[in-house]
Design a protein around this motif. Structure first.
Motif, PDB file in Angstrom:
ATOM      1  N   ARG A   1      36.786  25.913  44.856  1.00 47.54           N
ATOM      2  CA  ARG A   1      35.521  24.955  45.417  1.00 47.54           C
ATOM      3  C   ARG A   1      36.193  23.900  46.238  1.00 47.54           C
ATOM      4  NH1 ARG A   1      30.699  26.333  44.022  1.00 47.54           N
ATOM      5  NH2 ARG A   1      29.917  24.096  44.569  1.00 47.54           N
ATOM      6  N   GLY A   2      35.794  23.760  47.607  1.00 44.27           N
ATOM      7  CA  GLY A   2      36.059  22.695  48.489  1.00 44.27           C
ATOM      8  C   GLY A   2      37.632  22.387  48.553  1.00 44.27           C
ATOM      9  N   PRO A   3      38.492  21.356  48.317  1.00 47.82           N
ATOM     10  CA  PRO A   3      39.711  21.258  48.662  1.00 47.82           C
ATOM     11  C   PRO A   3      40.678  21.772  47.274  1.00 47.82           C
ATOM     12  CG  PRO A   3      38.978  19.199  47.824  1.00 47.82           C
ATOM     13  CD  PRO A   3      37.625  19.939  47.915  1.00 47.82           C
ATOM     14  N   LEU A   4      39.733  22.163  46.350  1.00 48.28           N
ATOM     15  CA  LEU A   4      40.595  22.443  44.750  1.00 48.28           C
ATOM     16  C   LEU A   4      40.537  24.028  44.731  1.00 48.28           C
ATOM     17  CD1 LEU A   4      41.380  21.522  42.075  1.00 48.28           C
ATOM     18  CD2 LEU A   4      39.374  21.782  41.177  1.00 48.28           C
ATOM     19  N   ASP A   5      41.917  24.453  44.165  1.00 49.46           N
ATOM     20  CA  ASP A   5      42.159  25.827  43.878  1.00 49.46           C
ATOM     21  C   ASP A   5      42.843  25.858  42.667  1.00 49.46           C
ATOM     22  OD1 ASP A   5      42.838  28.419  44.031  1.00 49.46           O
ATOM     23  OD2 ASP A   5      43.468  28.624  45.826  1.00 49.46           O
ATOM     24  N   ALA A   6      42.255  26.190  41.339  1.00 51.68           N
ATOM     25  CA  ALA A   6      42.880  26.174  40.337  1.00 51.68           C
ATOM     26  C   ALA A   6      42.805  27.292  39.707  1.00 51.68           C
ATOM     27  CB  ALA A   6      42.391  24.880  39.559  1.00 51.68           C
ATOM     28  N   SER A   7      43.589  27.555  38.564  1.00 57.23           N
ATOM     29  CA  SER A   7      43.657  28.712  37.761  1.00 57.23           C
ATOM     30  C   SER A   7      44.337  28.515  36.437  1.00 57.23           C
ATOM     31  CB  SER A   7      43.862  29.926  38.527  1.00 57.23           C
ATOM     32  OG  SER A   7      45.310  30.079  38.566  1.00 57.23           O
ATOM     33  N   THR A   8      43.919  29.084  35.402  1.00 56.70           N
ATOM     34  CA  THR A   8      44.767  29.289  34.174  1.00 56.70           C
ATOM     35  C   THR A   8      44.586  30.688  33.629  1.00 56.70           C
ATOM     36  OG1 THR A   8      45.109  28.222  32.004  1.00 56.70           O
ATOM     37  CG2 THR A   8      42.947  28.207  32.761  1.00 56.70           C
ATOM     38  N   ALA A   9      45.450  31.425  32.909  1.00 55.04           N
ATOM     39  CA  ALA A   9      45.283  32.724  32.445  1.00 55.04           C
ATOM     40  C   ALA A   9      46.241  32.664  30.863  1.00 55.04           C
ATOM     41  CB  ALA A   9      45.910  33.643  33.278  1.00 55.04           C
ATOM     42  N   TYR A  10      45.743  33.134  29.846  1.00 55.92           N
ATOM     43  CA  TYR A  10      46.388  33.362  28.810  1.00 55.92           C
ATOM     44  C   TYR A  10      46.382  34.739  28.752  1.00 55.92           C
ATOM     45  CZ  TYR A  10      47.655  33.582  23.858  1.00 55.92           C
ATOM     46  OH  TYR A  10      48.335  33.861  22.737  1.00 55.92           O
ATOM     47  N   PHE A  11      47.596  35.281  28.242  1.00 56.53           N
ATOM     48  CA  PHE A  11      48.023  36.733  28.038  1.00 56.53           C
ATOM     49  C   PHE A  11      48.494  37.017  27.098  1.00 56.53           C
ATOM     50  CE2 PHE A  11      51.279  35.506  30.589  1.00 56.53           C
ATOM     51  CZ  PHE A  11      52.328  36.117  30.042  1.00 56.53           C
TER      52      PHE A  11
END
Length: 724
Positions: free
Chosen positions: A535-545
């Motif tokens: 969203r907007g200027p933000l691009d974030a992610s987190t994943a646990y596997f």
């Protein structure tokens, strides 16, 4: 050290206001998940490796795209697609900077390398050369699908690295691209100089188009951060002191406004020049393996891949997407000979023990085909279905070419796999449910054979073991706000172990292949939960596997330094965090990526099914922190990036403290200017000229002073890239 950090600070200041190369985000480092950074976030990219035209946000998995601009930038820094993927992907292991990728993993398991969906791995005898089968000049983008899955068939227990070649020309008439670059170490040693020239010419006339190109790359000797020649691994092969020739051709015809026929062919050959021999290092004093002028015995290590594929596609056939492909692929991987005879190859009937010099060569040929059809269900458009069928035949053998002996018998592999997939979108796509199954039917045919003298000349009765398994996947996605989604998934991956390593190591008489359980397939279970925000200027992610396999595949070195396969239960878990932000200064972006991995296996004999020992550096990558700042505006572009490989102590019932990892940091930078008549760029790998022992060397073979390699020191590349 203070001088180096001041140099980094000055370089960051110089690059930060001036430029970053890629307009699209980059995986891992830039935490961009498959959407264009500077375009409408709702505009999705179709990921061909997913076997679906659904957008990535409709698939319950982690997907990254390295676009053309980002890839070319990384190729200028390091020169290879494998290094590019590794630099940008925190959960990918640091590369060995060698021709062999043995031990290089994604999420702690082997990735499946593919070109336009064609698997490059030889399933029966993995020569670990599958990352070097085409020059990156001809690659348009790289698609990364993380975690075990069966999307592309056998292989890919760690994920899929799919290289998509350049597409058809878009405008009528002639167009193309040319590239010239030179590479040198920081001290400009004559032996370290390298150069590359490449060109691609394209032509389009109405419904017909054709593309053809060639690339030639001459690499000099590598130097480490202290000015020494980097040591050579003559057996596994080198990218330094080598020559590469890559040819590419594509012909296409638009049968209708939507149906297209494409024929793609490529040939890639990398061959060592054979001008140097290894000089032993000293692990106790920290002196790395080096190299000196000399003539190694036998033939230089080399890798050759030839491939042809014919595809027929139509994204609007009966209101659905039709994809079909048939392909042929042939590889010949030559492993070098050493000055010190390899113990495994000794045979007193040929020469006195300790004097026989030999080398091996993998020969593999595969043919296969894929077909799939995807469309929304008539009358229930929220439900999308995919049905398809894959087939693959592979024949592989490994010979000792100086004495014409069979080391791995000529084995045949056949895989037949129908599959189906459903994707249901509910509540205006706020909720998505997906699930599918793939039925794998594998047959391996191995003739009667006799092992080498060092395996007791054991007579082994051949056989035709077969394996059948249903591989399931399922997932759920919730996107309550546009650009914010959470997902959870389960997927099974399927591959066969390195059959060649297993069959050549049989030492006990009376073995029958049909009853030899160590050839049972590897089925890995991958579970993953993740959250993404765009969203907007933000691009974030987190994943646990977390993933597990009851009969995994570990590479364990024997007394002679040859790695054998052991089939043991393995469990791996990890955390990936990525954050990217467009800054107030137009064109500027900063990013951070982090990956934590831990893996354990059952080391008991006999195994008790309980994991008790850490996976070592041959089988899992270290934790890593990536930082990057970039700018791209007007004619200027630039980027500075760093990879912090964090220290690790391996624990468990079986461990060697000499294999513990101390960690190191690598910083790269690049700057480019578009002159209007092409782009001029200057790239620096290991910008701070930091001396370090590479991760693979530091965490395996603690008694081998010929396998104690330093990483490459500061390396400069100056190039000119023009498109017309």
């Amino acid at each position: 050290m203070n001088r180096n950090w001041r140099l980094l600070a000055l370089t960051t200041v110089a690059l930060y206001p001036a430029a970053a190369w890629a307009q699209q985000g980059q995986p891992g480092v830039d935490a961009t998940r498959s959407t264009e950074q500077n375009s409408d976030p709702s505009k999705d990219i179709v990921v061909s490796a997913s076997r679906s035209v659904l957008p990535p946000n409709a698939l319950p998995m982690t997907i990254d795209i390295i676009d053309k601009q980002a890839l070319d930038q990384q190729l200028a820094i390091s020169g290879s697609v494998v290094d590019a993927v590794s630099a940008l992907t925190p959960s990918f292991s640091p590369t060995r900077q060698k021709l062999s990728g043995a031990g290089e993993t994604l999420r702690g398991r082997s990735p499946l390398y593919a070109i336009n969906g064609i698997p490059q791995t030889t399933p029966l005898r993995d020569g670990s050369r599958d990352g070097y089968t085409i020059d990156g000049f001809f690659i348009d983008r790289v698609e990364l699908i993380y975690g075990s899955n069966a999307l592309q068939g056998v292989g890919g227990t760690g994920g899929i690295v799919n290289q998509v070649t350049v597409g058809a020309p878009r405008r009528e008439g002639f167009s193309g691209r040319a590239l010239v670059q030179g590479t040198a170490d920081t001290d400009f040693h004559g032996e370290g100089l390298g150069g590359k020239v490449a060109g691609l010419l394209q032509y389009k006339a109405g419904r017909f188009d054709i593309s053809a190109g060639a690339a030639y790359d001459k690499r000099g000797v590598f130097y480490d951060g202290e000015g020494r020649r980097v040591g050579l691994n003559l057996t596994q092969g080198e990218t330094q002191d080598s020559r590469t020739t890559s040819l590419f051709a594509r012909a296409g015809y638009a049968v209708t406004d939507t149906m297209r026929l494409d024929l793609i062919a490529s040939r890639f050959e990398l061959k060592g020049d054979g001008n140097y021999v290894a000089v032993a290092g000293n692990r106790l004093t920290g002196l790395p393996t080096s190299a000196t002028r000399g003539n190694p015995p036998g033939h230089s290590a080399a890798s050759r891949t030839e491939s042809v594929a014919l595809s027929l596609t139509d994204p609007n056939l009966g209101s659905g997407n039709f994809v079909s492909q048939i392909f042929w692929n042939r590889t010949r991987d030559t492993f070098g000979a050493e000055l010190n005879p390899i113990a495994t190859f000794q045979d007193p009937l040929i020469a006195p023990v300790g004097t026989l010099i030999d080398q091996s060569q993998n020969r593999s040929r595969k043919i296969g085909g894929k077909i799939s059809y995807e469309r929304a269900i008539p009358g229930f458009e929220a439900l999308t279905a995919i049905v398809g069928f894959d087939a693959l035949w592979d024949k592989t053998e490994q010979r000792l070419i100086l004495t014409n002996r069979v080391w791995v018998p000529p084995a045949e592999f056949r895989s037949l796999a129908p599959f189906g997939q459903l994707n249901l979108a509910l509540f205006d796509k706020v909720l998505r449910l997906s699930g599918g199954v793939r039925w794998e039917n594998v047959r391996i045919r191995i003739p009667d054979y006799t092992t080498l003298a060092t395996a007791n000349r054991t007579s082994v009765k051949g056989g035709t073991p077969t394996f059948q398994d249903a591989l399931f996947n399922g997932g759920v996605i919730v996107e309550p706000i546009h650009g914010v989604r959470a997902y959870a998934s389960f997927a099974e991956g399927f591959t066969v172990p390195d059959v060649g390593r297993i069959t050549r190591s049989v030492e006990e008489p009376g073995v029958e292949i049909d009853k030899f359980l160590d050839i049972a397939p590897i089925v890995s279970n991958n579970r993953e939960i993740g959250v993404e925000v765009k969203r907007g200027p933000l691009d974030a992610s987190t994943a646990y596997f977390w993933s597990s396999s009851n009969k995994g595949q570990l590479l364990i070195a024997n007394a002679g330094g040859i790695f054998n396969v052991q089939r043991l239960r393995t469990e791996i878990q990890g955390l990936e965090i990525n954050l990217g932000m467009r800054m107030p200064l137009p064109g500027t972006r900063v990013s951070i990526g982090y990956a934590h991995l831990s893996g354990r296996y059952d080391s008991n004999r006999p195994p008790d099914g309980i994991v008790d020992t850490d996976l070592d550096g041959t089988n899992i990558s270290p934790d890593r922190l990536n930082l990057a700042a970039s700018y791209d505006r007007g004619r200027w572009s630039a980027r500075v990036q760093s990879q912090f490989y964090l220290s690790r102590t391996f624990k468990g019932r079986i461990r060697d403290p000499r294999n513990d990892f101390g960690g190191y940091t690598v910083v790269d930078g690049t700057i480019a200017y578009n002159t209007g008549a092409g782009t001029i760029y200057l790239a620096a790998q290991n910008l701070l000229d930091h001396f370090y022992i590479d991760y693979s060397s530091d965490t395996r073979l603690p008694n081998d002073n010929f396998s104690y390699f330093a990483g490459r020191g500061r390396t400069l590349t100056l190039g000119w890239d023009v498109r017309f």
